[in-house]
Design a protein around this motif. Structure first.
Motif, PDB file in Angstrom:
ATOM      1  N   UNK A 120       0.817  -1.217   0.000  1.00  0.00           N
ATOM      2  CA  UNK A 120       0.000   0.000   0.000  1.00  0.00           C
ATOM      3  C   UNK A 120       0.848   1.264   0.000  1.00  0.00           C
ATOM      4  N   UNK A 121       1.885   1.285   0.802  1.00  0.00           N
ATOM      5  CA  UNK A 121       2.712   2.485   0.865  1.00  0.00           C
ATOM      6  C   UNK A 121       3.678   2.594  -0.315  1.00  0.00           C
ATOM      7  N   UNK A 122       3.894   1.499  -1.022  1.00  0.00           N
ATOM      8  CA  UNK A 122       4.847   1.515  -2.131  1.00  0.00           C
ATOM      9  C   UNK A 122       4.203   1.793  -3.488  1.00  0.00           C
ATOM     10  N   UNK A 123       2.920   1.531  -3.628  1.00  0.00           N
ATOM     11  CA  UNK A 123       2.271   1.733  -4.928  1.00  0.00           C
ATOM     12  C   UNK A 123       2.219   3.217  -5.282  1.00  0.00           C
ATOM     13  N   UNK A 124       2.548   3.566  -6.528  1.00  0.00           N
ATOM     14  CA  UNK A 124       2.427   4.973  -6.941  1.00  0.00           C
ATOM     15  C   UNK A 124       0.965   5.385  -7.087  1.00  0.00           C
ATOM     16  N   UNK A 125       0.742   6.675  -7.126  1.00  0.00           N
ATOM     17  CA  UNK A 125      -0.613   7.207  -7.293  1.00  0.00           C
ATOM     18  C   UNK A 125      -1.214   6.704  -8.594  1.00  0.00           C
TER      19      UNK A 125
END
Length: 273
Positions: A70-75
């Motif tokens: 979740x924290x690694x996925x780009x917008x």
């Protein structure tokens, strides 16, 4: 049609590159899966008619992946499964391009996606009857209620109403049971949390040795003995498909410019999955 399929593949490869970078950053092992392995083996890329990319991970790698994704996925990209999504109860993980729309043949709407399935350790001396029942129940819970007035439909829907209204709760119970039973010395692997109940055993060494393979002009991770994996999965040694099976399996409509939530609002009056 061919142009749409190739554009879907390009979008899937974009997601694959994101996942590959995240996995390398966090020392997570993964492998191409299913038809993507066949494509890498025969074409060094996607099967010409395939409209998705599939990956697989062992439970240990999968849990580690979910802890960071979740924290690694780009917008513009999102993750969906019963562990991390409030409205999407998939048994496996979908990484979705939120700025696209794909309508699958069953009517499901999402963005263009990449699937990640998990393989669990199963003791070789496992008592199978009870657990096969639990695995099959996971598919019943996933599919949900069915239409019809037959006794089978009535009983099925009643059981779902009384005991399995909370899909996530059942899936998490199922996961804990499987993970607990995986603490053993002699084991094989099975894809219990896939799109279909699959209790087929895979030799442990298949999922514990990795290499790289050329796929769409870049090297990605794959189980080292991927031929043995394919032979186990498909029960054959020739992985070429006849002409009549060379068709895109998933979609009836695709739009690369419209976010799928906007499509839902316009066509279904909904704003979520």
């Amino acid at each position: 049609m061919k142009e749409d399929i190739r554009n879907i593949q390009i979008k899937c490869i974009e997601i694959l590159n994101i996942v590959d970078q995240i996995c390398h950053k966090h020392n997570i092992q993964y492998s191409l899966c299913g038809g993507s392995v066949v494509g890498a083996h025969l074409y060094q890329g996607c099967l010409p008619w395939d409209d998705d990319v599939d990956l697989m991970m062992t439970r240990e790698n999968y849990n580690k992946f979910l802890s960071v994704i979740k924290q690694e996925l780009p917008k513009g990209f999102s993750v969906h499964n019963y562990q991390l999504s409030d409205t999407y109860w998939s048994l496996f993980t979908k990484i979705v391009n939120d700025n696209t729309t794909i309508v699958q043949n069953d009517g499901a709407v999402s963005g263009v996606f990449l699937d990640i399935t998990v393989y669990d350790k199963i003791p070789d001396n496992y008592k199978r009857k009870e657990d096969i029942f639990l695995w099959k129940m996971s598919q019943v819970v996933s599919i949900g209620k069915i239409k019809g007035k037959s006794l089978k439909a009535i009983v099925r829907n009643m059981v779902l109403t009384l005991f399995f209204r909370d899909k996530s709760k059942y899936y998490k119970f199922f996961q804990k049971r499987v993970e607990k039973n995986g603490m053993c010395k002699k084991y094989h692997y099975s894809e219990l949390f896939g799109a279909f109940c699959n209790t087929k055993p895979y030799d442990a060494e298949i999922f514990e040795n990795y290499t790289q393979i050329m796929f769409e002009g870049k090297k990605y991770m794959i189980v080292k003995d991927y031929i043995k994996y394919l032979q186990t999965r498909y029960d054959r040694t020739d992985f070429r498909e006849p002409k009549e099976k060379q068709v895109a399996p998933h979609y009836q409509y695709v739009n690369f410019e419209m976010p799928y939530k906007k499509y839902l609002q316009l066509h279904m009056g909904a704003g979520n999955e």
